[in-house]
Write an enzyme that holds these catalytic residues in place. Sequence first.
Site, PDB file in Angstrom:
ATOM      1  N   TYR A  85       0.843  -1.198   0.000  1.00 61.13           N
ATOM      2  CA  TYR A  85       0.000   0.000   0.000  1.00 61.13           C
ATOM      3  C   TYR A  85       0.879   1.248   0.000  1.00 61.13           C
ATOM      4  CZ  TYR A  85      -3.709  -3.235   1.572  1.00 61.13           C
ATOM      5  OH  TYR A  85      -4.609  -4.278   1.692  1.00 61.13           O
ATOM      6  N   SER A 130     -13.252  -4.782   2.251  1.00 66.39           N
ATOM      7  CA  SER A 130     -14.274  -4.119   1.412  1.00 66.39           C
ATOM      8  C   SER A 130     -15.688  -4.519   1.849  1.00 66.39           C
ATOM      9  CB  SER A 130     -14.071  -4.455  -0.068  1.00 66.39           C
ATOM     10  OG  SER A 130     -12.893  -3.881  -0.570  1.00 66.39           O
ATOM     11  N   ARG A 142     -16.420  -1.336  -1.490  1.00 63.83           N
ATOM     12  CA  ARG A 142     -15.566  -0.230  -1.948  1.00 63.83           C
ATOM     13  C   ARG A 142     -16.324   1.108  -1.932  1.00 63.83           C
ATOM     14  NH1 ARG A 142     -14.264  -4.780  -4.525  1.00 63.83           N
ATOM     15  NH2 ARG A 142     -12.099  -5.432  -4.304  1.00 63.83           N
TER      16      ARG A 142
END
Length: 328
Positions: A56, A203, A207
């Site tokens: 990330y 999620s 999302r």
Amino acid sequence: MEMRTLGASGLQVSAMGLGCMGMSEYYSGRDEQESLLTINRALELGITFFDTADQYGLGHNEELVGKALRPHRREITLATKFGFVRDAQGNLIEINGRPEYVKQACDNSLRRLGTDVIDLYYLHRVDPKTPIEETVGAMADLVKAGKVRAIGLSEASPSTIRRAHATHPIAALQSEYSLWSRDVEDEVLPTVRELGIAFIPYSPLGRGFLTGSIQRFEDLAPDDYRRTSPRFQGENFAKNLELVSRIREMAAEKNCTASQLALAWLLGQDKGMIPIPGTKRRSYLEENAGALTVSLTKSDYARIDEVSPKGAASGVRYPEGALALLDR
């Protein structure tokens, strides 16, 4: 805050965690100061389970999360992942689960996080070129060395989970699961429940789509990766708006938001379910935490199955290239 256990590891975590990915990549509107304030607010709300990964922001997220949590290290559970290898521009090179890489990746994560031990260390994606026994064996060595407390997998198939668990106890499986991604109900959830493995839905709000705040494709910023997601495209977008509308109607009847209903649906399934909704803003974090006070009855669950049955979402959950990386 209700606490739940990560499988047989004995690690106790808050019933809801915080996914930190969006603080460093994939979503627009990033603000490091607001991200740090969001992590601090999570601590105030009793959240003790924080999720990051080495990929990330190409390491930035681990550094950010490590910086924010260092003063609270003994009170929290820190989870990170390895396996994605990317170049300096962010392009994917490979998925790597080779034993020598496992140990190298762990040392790099420990350095970025500024800690001497990772509480939960996940294989981010299964490496098809490396037997899972070899990858998990190397992860088990990290446990023996005191660098890792417990190990997990992400997006692994039932057969892979069983082989991994026979090599070393798997504490948690992280996979996508929400009211519009229910594929894991067929085989994956029964497998982890049988083996006593915690399930960590990522999620859990589709999302952001299940929040109801996204009403037009054009609302997504140019650098928002959801623009490439099939479920956010054309006819799929319109059909999925109808699904969210039905969820919002039911949420209104329960005096909660669509986000809170979606999270409460997960939280109420069993004590091994620990969702990690991601956000980089305090306002959304506080809304998500409100799901912990929403209780659902059996009739509510039956109604949700009618409103959002398995397979209700239009479009596949990932673009073709990302789907190819899933262990199925």
